[in-house]
Design an enzyme around this catalytic site. Sequence first.
Site, PDB file in Angstrom:
ATOM      1  N   LYS A 113       1.001  -1.197  -0.037  1.00  0.00           N
ATOM      2  CA  LYS A 113      -0.258  -0.135   0.139  1.00  0.00           C
ATOM      3  C   LYS A 113       1.075   1.057  -0.322  1.00  0.00           C
ATOM      4  O   LYS A 113       0.731   2.134  -0.753  1.00  0.00           O
ATOM      5  CB  LYS A 113      -0.871  -0.175   1.241  1.00  0.00           C
ATOM      6  CG  LYS A 113      -2.653  -0.893   1.283  1.00  0.00           C
ATOM      7  CD  LYS A 113      -3.599  -0.399   1.349  1.00  0.00           C
ATOM      8  CE  LYS A 113      -4.718  -1.890   1.587  1.00  0.00           C
ATOM      9  NZ  LYS A 113      -5.499  -1.603   2.619  1.00  0.00           N
ATOM     10  N   LYS A 193      -6.274 -11.130 -10.893  1.00  0.00           N
ATOM     11  CA  LYS A 193      -7.728 -11.291  -9.499  1.00  0.00           C
ATOM     12  C   LYS A 193      -9.108 -10.256  -9.744  1.00  0.00           C
ATOM     13  O   LYS A 193      -8.718  -8.954 -10.090  1.00  0.00           O
ATOM     14  CB  LYS A 193      -6.633 -11.050  -8.058  1.00  0.00           C
ATOM     15  CG  LYS A 193      -7.673 -11.665  -7.095  1.00  0.00           C
ATOM     16  CD  LYS A 193      -7.552 -11.214  -6.367  1.00  0.00           C
ATOM     17  CE  LYS A 193      -7.806 -10.734  -4.912  1.00  0.00           C
ATOM     18  NZ  LYS A 193      -6.859 -10.662  -2.998  1.00  0.00           N
ATOM     19  N   LYS A 196     -11.965  -4.458  -7.829  1.00  0.00           N
ATOM     20  CA  LYS A 196     -13.418  -3.388  -8.266  1.00  0.00           C
ATOM     21  C   LYS A 196     -12.014  -2.083  -9.071  1.00  0.00           C
ATOM     22  O   LYS A 196     -12.466  -1.487 -10.330  1.00  0.00           O
ATOM     23  CB  LYS A 196     -13.327  -2.713  -7.096  1.00  0.00           C
ATOM     24  CG  LYS A 196     -15.249  -2.119  -7.259  1.00  0.00           C
ATOM     25  CD  LYS A 196     -15.388  -2.059  -5.517  1.00  0.00           C
ATOM     26  CE  LYS A 196     -16.162  -1.018  -5.906  1.00  0.00           C
ATOM     27  NZ  LYS A 196     -16.963  -0.429  -4.054  1.00  0.00           N
TER      28      LYS A 196
END
Length: 326
Positions: A113, A193, A196
């Site tokens: 992240k 994968k 969204k």
Amino acid sequence: MNKKRILSGIQPTGIAHIGNYVGAIKNWVYLTERYDCLFFIADLHAMTIEYEPAEYLQGIINTARTLIACGLTPERCTLFAQSHVPGHTDLAWIFNCLTPLGDLERMTQFKDKSDQHRENINAGLLTYPILQAADILLYKAEVVPVGEDQVQHIELTRRTARRFNNRYGETFPEPKWELSVTPRILGLDGQAKMSKSLNNYIGILDPPEIIWEKLRTAATDTQRVRKKDPGDPDLCNLFTIHKAFSAPDLLLDIARQCKSAEIGCIECKKMLYENMMQELAPIQARAADLEKKPDEVMAVLKTGAGRCEKIAVAVMEEVRKKAGLR
Ligand code: TRP
């Protein structure tokens, strides 16, 4: 008989595609039959990434609405929003003071992240797993159903429980993670994968005609091409999705007819569409109904938080005493 307590959380930004449905939510509904289940919307965790305050609450309500529509009803489990129970951040502070910095810097999700969000590497991103440990231990949950990517965080939770117990006396159980057995669903591209952000997903609440359009144009045998294998439905992402929505005898038929080219991909996709809609249509109908009643959704979350609050207050009392604060 006291049922074991299970807890899991989902971010308000993370829900809504069939990958989440098949990989997590459906399993959660199933677990409600055997366990005392606490499920929550991790609205504090999601704040570690840039977000729009004016739209945030709506996202939380939408997530709750979808979860309820999928079957996580107040009769079956306790559903709540993390920020409605102050004990989570309260306990997180105590854990902050027990956690070596190096443990946090080593977390894969923190590294990923902070690479993805270089312009906003805030302290919350680093201490994220401490809040997660607090989520779990605040209720002394014994089992935590999660995806593989969360195992490292549950390991840290176990270490945190151990550290607290060693320093202040036996208090917390070491929770176990439980991985979902469903195979990973890839996106419509058949490569990455389903997610969204990659826009390669089928939404749980997508209208039927959109779902058909997405299925119709979805890549079928990309894994076969990649692995240079002869025709084998087990290497087709669409067949993996089929397994989540279709009955075993139909799956056998399809596998045979796919191999022998008796049916083509479009026939296979039509059957998948029918079966998928059979499962999703009632969920969509309940979600549409709840959309008209946001107050009812909010009331479910409030009731859930009320029940959690009782558990949390008692555990925090115990924690404060043991830590020498009372
Ligand atoms: N970090 C989890 C995720 O991104 C969400 C989460 C927050 C969670 N707190 C939790 C999951 C506690 C299980 C238990 O998926």
